[in-house]
Design a protein around this motif. Sequence first.
Motif, PDB file in Angstrom:
ATOM      1  N   VAL A  74      -3.704  22.630  57.716  1.00  0.00           N
ATOM      2  CA  VAL A  74      -5.051  22.512  57.157  1.00  0.00           C
ATOM      3  C   VAL A  74      -5.184  23.281  55.846  1.00  0.00           C
ATOM      4  CG1 VAL A  74      -7.493  23.016  57.574  1.00  0.00           C
ATOM      5  CG2 VAL A  74      -6.063  22.180  59.437  1.00  0.00           C
ATOM      6  N   THR A  75      -4.609  24.470  55.760  1.00  0.00           N
ATOM      7  CA  THR A  75      -4.735  25.280  54.542  1.00  0.00           C
ATOM      8  C   THR A  75      -3.466  25.148  53.694  1.00  0.00           C
ATOM      9  OG1 THR A  75      -3.931  27.194  55.800  1.00  0.00           O
ATOM     10  CG2 THR A  75      -6.313  26.966  55.539  1.00  0.00           C
ATOM     11  N   SER A  94      -3.829  26.295  50.071  1.00  0.00           N
ATOM     12  CA  SER A  94      -4.019  27.179  48.921  1.00  0.00           C
ATOM     13  C   SER A  94      -3.612  28.589  49.310  1.00  0.00           C
ATOM     14  CB  SER A  94      -5.496  27.165  48.489  1.00  0.00           C
ATOM     15  OG  SER A  94      -5.710  28.065  47.417  1.00  0.00           O
ATOM     16  N   LEU A 154     -13.262  26.758  53.121  1.00  0.00           N
ATOM     17  CA  LEU A 154     -12.661  25.467  52.802  1.00  0.00           C
ATOM     18  C   LEU A 154     -13.595  24.343  53.246  1.00  0.00           C
ATOM     19  CD1 LEU A 154     -10.282  23.461  52.175  1.00  0.00           C
ATOM     20  CD2 LEU A 154      -9.442  23.959  54.494  1.00  0.00           C
ATOM     21  N   LEU A 168     -13.701  21.033  54.580  1.00  0.00           N
ATOM     22  CA  LEU A 168     -12.642  20.301  55.274  1.00  0.00           C
ATOM     23  C   LEU A 168     -12.554  18.847  54.828  1.00  0.00           C
ATOM     24  CD1 LEU A 168     -13.136  21.835  58.820  1.00  0.00           C
ATOM     25  CD2 LEU A 168     -11.077  22.022  57.408  1.00  0.00           C
ATOM     26  N   GLY A 191     -11.646  19.338  50.625  1.00  0.00           N
ATOM     27  CA  GLY A 191     -10.488  20.167  50.336  1.00  0.00           C
ATOM     28  C   GLY A 191     -10.753  21.295  49.358  1.00  0.00           C
ATOM     29  N   ASN A 192     -11.998  21.446  48.907  1.00  0.00           N
ATOM     30  CA  ASN A 192     -12.299  22.520  47.956  1.00  0.00           C
ATOM     31  C   ASN A 192     -12.299  23.868  48.663  1.00  0.00           C
ATOM     32  OD1 ASN A 192     -12.684  20.721  45.794  1.00  0.00           O
ATOM     33  ND2 ASN A 192     -14.806  20.359  46.415  1.00  0.00           N
TER      34      ASN A 192
END
Length: 420
Positions: free
Chosen positions: A316-317, A319, A350, A352, A355-356
């Motif tokens: 999911v993450t 960054s 985030l 979801l 995606g920012n």
Amino acid sequence: MPRRDCLALFGAGLAAPALAQFRVDISGVGATQLPIAIAPFRDEASGGQPVAAIVRADLERSGVFRGIDAQPGLDELSQPVVADWRNRGADALVVGSVSRLADGRYDVRYKLWDVVRGSDLGGQSYAVAAADLRLAAHRIADAVYERITGEKGVAATRIAYVTRGAGRYTLRVTDADGEGGQVALNSPEPIISPAWAPNGRELAYVSFETQKAVVWVQDVQSGQRRQVANFRGSNSAPAWSPDGSQLAVTLTLGGGSQLYLIGRDGGTPRRITQSSAIDTEPVFSADGKLLYFVSDRGGQPQVYRMPAGGGNAERVTFSGNYNISPSISPDGRQLAYVTRQGNAFKVAVLDLAGGNVSVISDTNDDESPSFAPNGRLLVYATRQGGRDVLMSSTVDGRARRPLVTSGIDMREPVWGPFGR
């Protein structure tokens, strides 16, 4: 689970008609703030609680309101000169009173005014024991918040957190502003990872009082508690399913840290991850269909999700190379977590769907973000002035303020559900 432990783990009643024009758009909480005056409630000193100040602090903490100074002299029966309040810069005004009743309780009353339109927006009264005057103030703040925003406020909800001082660890349950409340557990051994049951009446947590990590569930009001996970190895990171019927936990029963499901009263655990990595910090999605968790299966700690009963996991993450401590917003649209940036650990949010990612904190030792039940605020632990403190923030990070501190270290906050 504390970020520091993860580092070690990974090796590192209003009747007036609605006035749409008066509503505040809170899609960008903290971006704009409605100026509101809360006059000292008549005779509030008789109850020993600064009711108006509590209401003001609650509303300011929401990020939606900016307090305007007001002098005493008005109550719910007054007819304020709205032109004067407009000249002071207020758009809204709250007035009220506190009266001692014959049976020893207190009658707390308030009225809300739309100063711009000169309209009476109604009010309410609460007959409460002296011990509940703070709660009455929080409920007034929530009523004002809902009247103006159309959404439920969270001032009358509770949080749980752990304090550490004088060689003792204390699990506390308090008002959402960190004040009032009770001691749930006091121990010379560490207490970590508190988690509210959806019913708001129980807390799961990990206690080391038996010289190993064991998961307990405790009734908040009665204090009665039970062990629900005391298996071979470590038992940690409890997370309630939305229906309260089971908990996801991290066990080392089979060797490494893996995720299991157990019943709310314990029983035989069912393993739901089958990896050679460290899988921990589970949290259910709001609909109970997914389980978010942290894993280093890709080489670095990242947040993943999979079907709640087990199955293929997806990352999911993306960054950053170190993302832990996931918390899902009540509407399931946002994920808050702690991300490492250089030597700093900061709370990020985030989106979801899009995606920012937004880093919302300006401190460097953040831990344990937890959403308020209305999804508009977060509470998290951080370091400030050489101490562990709790911070409340709007989800966009524009309005942050520390919660009350008594000079002892405060960690592991978790926000409870609506209702108490």
